[in-house]
Design a protein around this motif. Structure first.
Motif, PDB file in Angstrom:
ATOM      1  N   ALA A  27       0.831  -1.213   0.000  1.00 15.85           N
ATOM      2  CA  ALA A  27       0.000   0.000   0.000  1.00 15.85           C
ATOM      3  C   ALA A  27       0.862   1.258   0.000  1.00 15.85           C
ATOM      4  N   MET A  28       1.964   1.236   0.746  1.00 16.40           N
ATOM      5  CA  MET A  28       2.857   2.396   0.793  1.00 16.40           C
ATOM      6  C   MET A  28       3.452   2.678  -0.587  1.00 16.40           C
ATOM      7  N   GLU A  29       3.858   1.627  -1.283  1.00 14.03           N
ATOM      8  CA  GLU A  29       4.422   1.806  -2.627  1.00 14.03           C
ATOM      9  C   GLU A  29       3.362   2.298  -3.608  1.00 14.03           C
ATOM     10  N   LYS A  30       2.188   1.697  -3.550  1.00 10.77           N
ATOM     11  CA  LYS A  30       1.137   2.030  -4.517  1.00 10.77           C
ATOM     12  C   LYS A  30       0.622   3.451  -4.342  1.00 10.77           C
ATOM     13  N   HIS A  31       0.565   3.922  -3.085  1.00  8.80           N
ATOM     14  CA  HIS A  31      -0.048   5.223  -2.809  1.00  8.80           C
ATOM     15  C   HIS A  31       0.953   6.271  -2.323  1.00  8.80           C
ATOM     16  N   GLY A  32       2.237   5.984  -2.432  1.00  5.13           N
ATOM     17  CA  GLY A  32       3.249   6.977  -2.082  1.00  5.13           C
ATOM     18  C   GLY A  32       3.264   7.357  -0.610  1.00  5.13           C
ATOM     19  N   ILE A  33       2.956   6.424   0.267  1.00 11.00           N
ATOM     20  CA  ILE A  33       2.945   6.702   1.695  1.00 11.00           C
ATOM     21  C   ILE A  33       4.378   6.686   2.211  1.00 11.00           C
ATOM     22  N   LYS A  34       4.782   7.757   2.860  1.00 10.26           N
ATOM     23  CA  LYS A  34       6.135   7.853   3.374  1.00 10.26           C
ATOM     24  C   LYS A  34       6.238   7.151   4.733  1.00 10.26           C
ATOM     25  N   GLY A  35       7.379   6.548   4.975  1.00 13.19           N
ATOM     26  CA  GLY A  35       7.586   5.892   6.255  1.00 13.19           C
ATOM     27  C   GLY A  35       8.573   4.749   6.117  1.00 13.19           C
ATOM     28  N   ARG A  36       8.825   4.114   7.224  1.00  8.70           N
ATOM     29  CA  ARG A  36       9.833   3.054   7.302  1.00  8.70           C
ATOM     30  C   ARG A  36       9.260   1.886   8.087  1.00  8.70           C
ATOM     31  N   LEU A  37       9.494   0.684   7.593  1.00  2.48           N
ATOM     32  CA  LEU A  37       9.059  -0.530   8.268  1.00  2.48           C
ATOM     33  C   LEU A  37      10.282  -1.250   8.816  1.00  2.48           C
ATOM     34  N   LYS A  38      10.200  -1.679  10.063  1.00  4.67           N
ATOM     35  CA  LYS A  38      11.293  -2.405  10.702  1.00  4.67           C
ATOM     36  C   LYS A  38      10.723  -3.712  11.227  1.00  4.67           C
ATOM     37  N   PHE A  39      11.151  -4.803  10.619  1.00  2.00           N
ATOM     38  CA  PHE A  39      10.582  -6.116  10.935  1.00  2.00           C
ATOM     39  C   PHE A  39      11.680  -6.987  11.517  1.00  2.00           C
ATOM     40  N   MET A  40      11.472  -7.408  12.768  1.00  4.18           N
ATOM     41  CA  MET A  40      12.490  -8.139  13.515  1.00  4.18           C
ATOM     42  C   MET A  40      12.216  -9.647  13.493  1.00  4.18           C
ATOM     43  N   GLY A  41      13.286 -10.418  13.494  1.00  4.25           N
ATOM     44  CA  GLY A  41      13.194 -11.855  13.720  1.00  4.25           C
ATOM     45  C   GLY A  41      13.551 -12.145  15.155  1.00  4.25           C
ATOM     46  N   GLU A  42      12.597 -12.658  15.927  1.00  7.10           N
ATOM     47  CA  GLU A  42      12.754 -12.802  17.370  1.00  7.10           C
ATOM     48  C   GLU A  42      12.744 -14.281  17.766  1.00  7.10           C
ATOM     49  N   PRO A  43      13.927 -14.894  17.916  1.00  8.61           N
ATOM     50  CA  PRO A  43      13.985 -16.301  18.315  1.00  8.61           C
ATOM     51  C   PRO A  43      13.702 -16.499  19.800  1.00  8.61           C
ATOM     52  N   ALA A  44      13.508 -17.749  20.165  1.00  3.14           N
ATOM     53  CA  ALA A  44      13.462 -18.183  21.569  1.00  3.14           C
ATOM     54  C   ALA A  44      12.431 -17.449  22.410  1.00  3.14           C
ATOM     55  N   GLU A  45      11.250 -17.171  21.847  1.00  3.09           N
ATOM     56  CA  GLU A  45      10.228 -16.506  22.670  1.00  3.09           C
ATOM     57  C   GLU A  45       9.823 -17.365  23.840  1.00  3.09           C
ATOM     58  N   LYS A  46       9.851 -18.684  23.683  1.00  4.90           N
ATOM     59  CA  LYS A  46       9.446 -19.557  24.776  1.00  4.90           C
ATOM     60  C   LYS A  46      10.374 -19.423  25.980  1.00  4.90           C
ATOM     61  N   MET A  47      11.546 -18.852  25.790  1.00  2.00           N
ATOM     62  CA  MET A  47      12.421 -18.493  26.900  1.00  2.00           C
ATOM     63  C   MET A  47      12.433 -16.988  27.124  1.00  2.00           C
ATOM     64  N   CYS A  48      11.513 -16.268  26.464  1.00  3.48           N
ATOM     65  CA  CYS A  48      11.546 -14.796  26.490  1.00  3.48           C
ATOM     66  C   CYS A  48      12.967 -14.325  26.173  1.00  3.48           C
ATOM     67  N   GLY A  49      13.517 -14.891  25.114  1.00  4.03           N
ATOM     68  CA  GLY A  49      14.936 -14.774  24.874  1.00  4.03           C
ATOM     69  C   GLY A  49      15.439 -13.550  24.157  1.00  4.03           C
ATOM     70  N   SER A  50      14.937 -13.259  22.950  1.00  2.48           N
ATOM     71  CA  SER A  50      15.639 -12.291  22.094  1.00  2.48           C
ATOM     72  C   SER A  50      15.242 -10.841  22.317  1.00  2.48           C
ATOM     73  N   LYS A  51      14.005 -10.584  22.671  1.00  2.00           N
ATOM     74  CA  LYS A  51      13.557  -9.190  22.711  1.00  2.00           C
ATOM     75  C   LYS A  51      14.260  -8.378  23.807  1.00  2.00           C
ATOM     76  N   PRO A  52      14.494  -8.931  25.008  1.00  2.00           N
ATOM     77  CA  PRO A  52      15.286  -8.172  25.981  1.00  2.00           C
ATOM     78  C   PRO A  52      16.709  -7.877  25.482  1.00  2.00           C
ATOM     79  N   VAL A  53      17.262  -8.778  24.667  1.00  2.00           N
ATOM     80  CA  VAL A  53      18.599  -8.560  24.110  1.00  2.00           C
ATOM     81  C   VAL A  53      18.563  -7.459  23.066  1.00  2.00           C
ATOM     82  N   HIS A  54      17.615  -7.543  22.131  1.00  2.00           N
ATOM     83  CA  HIS A  54      17.472  -6.482  21.127  1.00  2.00           C
ATOM     84  C   HIS A  54      17.236  -5.129  21.796  1.00  2.00           C
ATOM     85  N   ALA A  55      16.413  -5.121  22.842  1.00  2.00           N
ATOM     86  CA  ALA A  55      16.136  -3.863  23.545  1.00  2.00           C
ATOM     87  C   ALA A  55      17.405  -3.298  24.177  1.00  2.00           C
ATOM     88  N   ALA A  56      18.164  -4.159  24.845  1.00  2.00           N
ATOM     89  CA  ALA A  56      19.381  -3.708  25.518  1.00  2.00           C
ATOM     90  C   ALA A  56      20.411  -3.180  24.535  1.00  2.00           C
TER      91      ALA A  56
END
Length: 531
Positions: A136-165
């Motif tokens: 939709a952003m490409e088709k309608h010229g919407i400005k902005g940025r998308l940041k999509f993370m790969g977050e492993p080990a959620e069952k250990m609450c693993g990656s997001k505290p590391v990415h945050a830190a």
């Protein structure tokens, strides 16, 4: 609801999803079939990295020093940055084929991993929403940025505290967290005030480096041979003492109020076989869910003390290392309202007769009378966030503001974040009956059952991203609320900083369950032989 019911930007996003559902369904099955456990999601992460690059994203592999994490970015010009993520770890001990009866997967042990929540669909749902928003952003010229993370080990609450830190969330203007429903009262809704609680996990490593010093006097009983000496207790005994003493002292760790849970996992249990040698190495992991950070501090104060005493009793040394430390989730009503408006317009997931027939086959295999509609009514209707909040509050003491655990909470302290829930296929139970867990796992691999959930999530996420980038009010209102709740945003007087240091080394080198290649083929390490 048809994509034509929206304005042209949202309509373009939803039409893209409708036109690509068949291909995305195959993508979901790919991740579901990989079923890789925490910290070992090598093929799943590689699939996302390759696919995101084909979609035009710039991707950092191994972000935050985590081999199965990634950080993908795409920009359509200067504008706000919206964050989201995929999870893709599976859970050991839940192997199940996508069939209407109990059947572990072919070729691996029944103790192998399977997708339970399922994170396969969680990841594809979020991925779908971000790709649709990009279109939709490409088709309608919407400005902005998308940041999509790969977050492993959620069952250990693993990656997001590391990415945050390590600062990966500091440039986000808003974030979207999606999860298949866990609470019937919030099957199709958003969190309002009661967000997930902290989750802390620590490993204690016991070693017996000098067993010969266990008894310095009278060590030999007439025969100077090591088998005739008193053997040092060693690392296995240290772990056994730690396990039992912590069970005995569990009731003394916290006051008897508030829902909390403490679980343990033994990674190593010594390698001395049956010889008269002191086992030299053993490890035990403790994982805690508790409503407040103070409660977490108190529990690990007791565990640390227990570990020191148990090590001394077993003639060992002990080292402790954090696996994760998350914060409590921070609400943002404005973000919840924006997502909820789109959810209302799109509607709850709808299941086909093919899906219902699969559900009836499961019921029949369990001896349950098949129902015309075997699915819970809660997953087929919408619940306003504030109504779901009432259901939470009826079960909790007034002081308790957080419940259960999930590491998405670390996003909430860096940008206004919505926690979206969408109903996953769940069978309706006769009075007094509880379905075995494999029924949910099986439906997670059946396209007719699982696709309505993640496609609905993708539509809500895409529409919400478009609103945040275009309507001129939703994002500003969410950011103002974030600043108010934190006392000024990141670094504000009420802001809680990451609980791991910026130089934290992710716990990827422990003996986590995984698939390995051997001369005997690909095997699951617990146990080695397929059953």
């Amino acid at each position: 609801m048809s994509s034509h019911s929206f304005g042209p930007e949202k309509a373009a996003a939803l039409a893209w999803i409708e036109g690509n559902t068949e291909n995305l369904s195959r993508d979901h099955k790919t991740i579901w079939d990989l079923h890789e456990p925490s910290w070992r999601e090598y093929r799943s992460a590689a699939w996302y990295v390759e696919r995101l690059r084909r979609e035009g994203f710039t991707v950092e592999e191994g972000s935050g020093d985590m081999p199965t994490a990634f950080c993908a970015e795409w920009s359509n010009g200067s504008g706000p940055t919206i964050g989201g993520y995929a999870e893709y770890d599976a859970v050991p001990g839940t192997s199940q084929e996508a069939v209407p009866y109990r059947k572990p997967r072919e070729g691996v042990s029944r103790h192998a991993a399977g997708h339970t929540d399922p994170h396969s669909a969680l990841g594809i749902g979020s991925f779908t929403g971000f790709l649709a928003a990009k279109h939709a952003m490409e088709k309608h010229g919407i400005k902005g940025r998308l940041k999509f993370m790969g977050e492993p080990a959620e069952k250990m609450c693993g990656s997001k505290p590391v990415h945050a830190a390590k600062g990966y969330y500091d440039d986000l203007d808003a974030a979207i967290s999606f999860h298949p429903h866990s609470f019937p009262a919030l099957a199709n809704s958003c969190f309002w005030d009661t967000h997930s609680a902290p989750y802390w996990s620590r490993i204690y490593t016991f070693e017996c480096p000098h067993p010969e010093t266990w008894q310095r006097s009278g060590a030999f009983a007439g025969v100077t041979h090591s088998h005739s000496t008193a053997r040092a207790p060693g690392a296995i005994d240290a772990v056994c003492l730690m396990y039992t003493s912590s069970k005995y002292t569990k009731e003394a760790m916290l006051p008897h109020h508030g829902s909390w849970s403490l679980n343990e996992f033994i990674l190593h249990a010594g390698h001395a076989a049956a010889d008269n040698l002191a086992p030299g190495l053993a490890q035990i992991q403790y994982s805690l869910r508790a409503p407040t950070l103070d409660m977490c501090e108190r529990v690990f104060e007791v565990l640390d003390r227990n570990a020191e005493h148990c090590a001394a009793m077993a003639h060992c040394t002990v080292k402790s290392a954090w696996i994760t430390r998350t914060r409590a989730g921070l609400p943002n009503h404005a973000m919840a309202e924006t997502a909820w408006r789109n959810f209302e317009a799109i509607g709850a997931p709808q299941w086909s007769e093919e899906a219902r027939a699969f559900g009836r086959e499961i019921q029949k295999s369990l001896g349950v009378e098949p129902m015309d509609d075997p699915f819970m009514p809660e997953i087929q209707k919408l619940t306003p966030p504030w109504e779901g909040e009432k259901a939470f509050r009826e079960q909790l003491p007034s002081w308790q503001k957080n419940l259960a655990a999930d590491d998405y909470v670390d996003y909430t302290w860096h940008a206004p974040t919505v926690r979206l829930y969408v109903g996953r296929p769940t069978l309706k139970a006769p009075p007094g009956y509880r379905y075995p867990e494999w029924t949910r796992y099986a439906m997670g691999g059946m396209p007719a059952c699982i696709d309505p959930m993640w496609t609905t999530a993708g539509k809500v996420i895409a529409a919400t991203i478009v609103d945040l980038l275009t309507d001129g009010t939703s994002l500003a209102k969410a950011q103002a609320e974030f600043r108010e709740r934190t006392g000024g945003g990141i670094g504000g007087e009420r802001w809680v900083a990451p609980l791991l240091p910026a130089d934290f080394e992710p716990p990827v080198n422990y003996r986590w369950p995984e698939y390995v290649a051997t001369p005997r083929g690909t095997e699951w390490t617990i146990p080695t032989a397929a059953e």
